[in-house]
Design a protein around this motif. Structure first.
Motif, PDB file in Angstrom:
ATOM      1  N   VAL A 290       0.871  -1.176   0.000  1.00 55.85           N
ATOM      2  CA  VAL A 290       0.000   0.000   0.000  1.00 55.85           C
ATOM      3  C   VAL A 290       0.909   1.226   0.000  1.00 55.85           C
ATOM      4  N   VAL A 291       0.898   1.954  -1.126  1.00 55.24           N
ATOM      5  CA  VAL A 291       1.824   3.079  -1.281  1.00 55.24           C
ATOM      6  C   VAL A 291       1.059   4.401  -1.369  1.00 55.24           C
ATOM      7  N   TYR A 292       1.407   5.322  -0.471  1.00 58.18           N
ATOM      8  CA  TYR A 292       0.823   6.666  -0.492  1.00 58.18           C
ATOM      9  C   TYR A 292       1.809   7.596  -1.181  1.00 58.18           C
ATOM     10  N   GLY A 293       1.345   8.255  -2.254  1.00 56.07           N
ATOM     11  CA  GLY A 293       2.222   9.126  -3.028  1.00 56.07           C
ATOM     12  C   GLY A 293       2.226  10.559  -2.533  1.00 56.07           C
ATOM     13  N   SER A 294       3.049  11.367  -3.160  1.00 58.83           N
ATOM     14  CA  SER A 294       3.104  12.796  -2.834  1.00 58.83           C
ATOM     15  C   SER A 294       1.772  13.448  -3.170  1.00 58.83           C
ATOM     16  N   PRO A 295       1.354  14.436  -2.365  1.00 56.36           N
ATOM     17  CA  PRO A 295       0.081  15.110  -2.621  1.00 56.36           C
ATOM     18  C   PRO A 295       0.001  15.689  -4.034  1.00 56.36           C
ATOM     19  N   VAL A 296      -1.196  15.623  -4.609  1.00 52.97           N
ATOM     20  CA  VAL A 296      -1.433  16.160  -5.949  1.00 52.97           C
ATOM     21  C   VAL A 296      -1.411  17.685  -5.893  1.00 52.97           C
ATOM     22  N   GLU A 297      -0.696  18.277  -6.829  1.00 53.45           N
ATOM     23  CA  GLU A 297      -0.581  19.744  -6.873  1.00 53.45           C
ATOM     24  C   GLU A 297      -1.883  20.313  -7.445  1.00 53.45           C
ATOM     25  N   MET A 298      -2.643  20.987  -6.582  1.00 47.62           N
ATOM     26  CA  MET A 298      -3.973  21.472  -6.969  1.00 47.62           C
ATOM     27  C   MET A 298      -3.995  22.926  -7.434  1.00 47.62           C
ATOM     28  N   GLU A 299      -2.976  23.699  -7.087  1.00 40.90           N
ATOM     29  CA  GLU A 299      -2.997  25.139  -7.354  1.00 40.90           C
ATOM     30  C   GLU A 299      -3.196  25.456  -8.836  1.00 40.90           C
ATOM     31  N   SER A 300      -2.409  24.795  -9.689  1.00 43.94           N
ATOM     32  CA  SER A 300      -2.506  25.082 -11.130  1.00 43.94           C
ATOM     33  C   SER A 300      -3.838  24.592 -11.691  1.00 43.94           C
ATOM     34  N   LEU A 301      -4.364  23.495 -11.141  1.00 43.03           N
ATOM     35  CA  LEU A 301      -5.662  22.989 -11.611  1.00 43.03           C
ATOM     36  C   LEU A 301      -6.771  23.991 -11.292  1.00 43.03           C
ATOM     37  N   ARG A 302      -6.707  24.563 -10.099  1.00 41.07           N
ATOM     38  CA  ARG A 302      -7.702  25.578  -9.722  1.00 41.07           C
ATOM     39  C   ARG A 302      -7.546  26.820 -10.602  1.00 41.07           C
ATOM     40  N   LYS A 303      -6.289  27.229 -10.783  1.00 44.85           N
ATOM     41  CA  LYS A 303      -5.998  28.438 -11.558  1.00 44.85           C
ATOM     42  C   LYS A 303      -6.508  28.306 -12.993  1.00 44.85           C
ATOM     43  N   ASN A 304      -6.364  27.112 -13.551  1.00 45.65           N
ATOM     44  CA  ASN A 304      -6.790  26.871 -14.932  1.00 45.65           C
ATOM     45  C   ASN A 304      -8.261  26.463 -15.038  1.00 45.65           C
ATOM     46  N   LYS A 305      -8.954  26.548 -13.873  1.00 43.43           N
ATOM     47  CA  LYS A 305     -10.392  26.221 -13.824  1.00 43.43           C
ATOM     48  C   LYS A 305     -10.682  24.824 -14.392  1.00 43.43           C
ATOM     49  N   ALA A 306      -9.901  23.859 -13.948  1.00 41.16           N
ATOM     50  CA  ALA A 306     -10.088  22.477 -14.382  1.00 41.16           C
ATOM     51  C   ALA A 306     -11.455  21.960 -13.934  1.00 41.16           C
ATOM     52  N   SER A 307     -12.046  21.098 -14.740  1.00 39.11           N
ATOM     53  CA  SER A 307     -13.329  20.496 -14.378  1.00 39.11           C
ATOM     54  C   SER A 307     -13.090  19.377 -13.364  1.00 39.11           C
ATOM     55  N   ALA A 308     -14.173  18.922 -12.730  1.00 42.71           N
ATOM     56  CA  ALA A 308     -14.074  17.823 -11.762  1.00 42.71           C
ATOM     57  C   ALA A 308     -13.482  16.577 -12.422  1.00 42.71           C
ATOM     58  N   GLN A 309     -13.906  16.300 -13.665  1.00 38.98           N
ATOM     59  CA  GLN A 309     -13.388  15.120 -14.361  1.00 38.98           C
ATOM     60  C   GLN A 309     -11.900  15.265 -14.668  1.00 38.98           C
ATOM     61  N   GLU A 310     -11.484  16.456 -15.061  1.00 41.46           N
ATOM     62  CA  GLU A 310     -10.061  16.684 -15.357  1.00 41.46           C
ATOM     63  C   GLU A 310      -9.208  16.490 -14.103  1.00 41.46           C
ATOM     64  N   VAL A 311      -9.711  16.944 -12.962  1.00 43.51           N
ATOM     65  CA  VAL A 311      -8.979  16.760 -11.706  1.00 43.51           C
ATOM     66  C   VAL A 311      -8.894  15.277 -11.361  1.00 43.51           C
ATOM     67  N   THR A 312     -10.005  14.573 -11.530  1.00 46.28           N
ATOM     68  CA  THR A 312      -9.987  13.122 -11.277  1.00 46.28           C
ATOM     69  C   THR A 312      -8.979  12.426 -12.183  1.00 46.28           C
ATOM     70  N   ASP A 313      -8.926  12.830 -13.449  1.00 52.03           N
ATOM     71  CA  ASP A 313      -7.983  12.215 -14.396  1.00 52.03           C
ATOM     72  C   ASP A 313      -6.536  12.418 -13.940  1.00 52.03           C
TER      73      ASP A 313
END
Length: 197
Positions: free
Chosen positions: A158-181
């Motif tokens: 069971v491997v926990y990875g580094s946190p997903v960088e969310m700042e650029s996704l928010r800035k680029n107004k990513a959709s919920a599906q794009e964030v999930t991808d």
């Protein structure tokens, strides 16, 4: 001792030696304060207790509504912080609201974005729900990969990875599906990195 901690200890005693469970990357999970979303691949019904057992913090999981119909099992699920979600997921407003409340209170929400188990172990496309929670909260998003086949005495990682960088996704107004991808891609990377270990 809380019921959750008791159940966690029981799971450790029963499942950890049977499947030779080993966890990695626990340092990527914030130990205190602030909400966290743990997003994992889904290969077995044992995934929720395995992730719950290895995570240092209590996790709140969604579980399909039908599992709560049995009074005893429903009692156990509620006391290990599980809450029901109807089939269709994103249309169940009560479950979505409850998930957001979990995060608002600074807790850990556990999600399996694929929605159903992968019988081949291959990571499938994730549903938009994970992205919805990520965008609607200030949670740290931690990808997790369960690697192995739940065969007795064969290692399960069971491997926990580094946190997903969310700042650029928010800035680029990513959709919920794009964030999930993006999240699912991070889980795939972890899986590929550790497959040969």
């Amino acid at each position: 001792m809380s019921f959750y901690q008791f159940a966690k200890n029981v799971v450790k005693i029963v499942l950890k030696p049977k499947y030779k469970v080993k966890e990695m990357g626990l340092e990527n999970i914030p130990k205190t304060g602030g909400p966290v979303i743990i997003c994992s691949n889904h290969i077995s019904n044992y995934d929720p207790p395995i992730v719950g057992m290895t995570c240092p913090r209590d996790i709140y999981f969604m579980a399909k509504e039908e599992l709560f119909e049995n009074k005893l099992f429903g009692f156990i699920l509620r006391n290990v912080h599980a809450f029901p979600i109807k089939r269709g997921g994103m249309t169940d407003r009560n479950a979505l609201r409850q998930g957001l409340e979990v995060l608002k209170d600074g807790n850990v929400l556990g999600l399996f974005p694929e929605g159903t188990r992968s019988k081949t172990g291959e990571i499938k496309k994730g549903l938009a729900g994970a992205g919805f929670f990520a965008l609607r909260s200030q949670a740290t998003i931690v990808p997790c990969a369960i690697i192995g086949q739940y065969k007795s005495k064969e290692p399960l990682l069971v491997v926990y990875g580094s946190p997903v960088e969310m700042e650029s996704l928010r800035k680029n107004k990513a959709s919920a599906q794009e964030v999930t991808d993006v999240i699912m891609n991070e889980i795939k990377k972890i899986q590929e990195k550790h497959l040969d270990l």
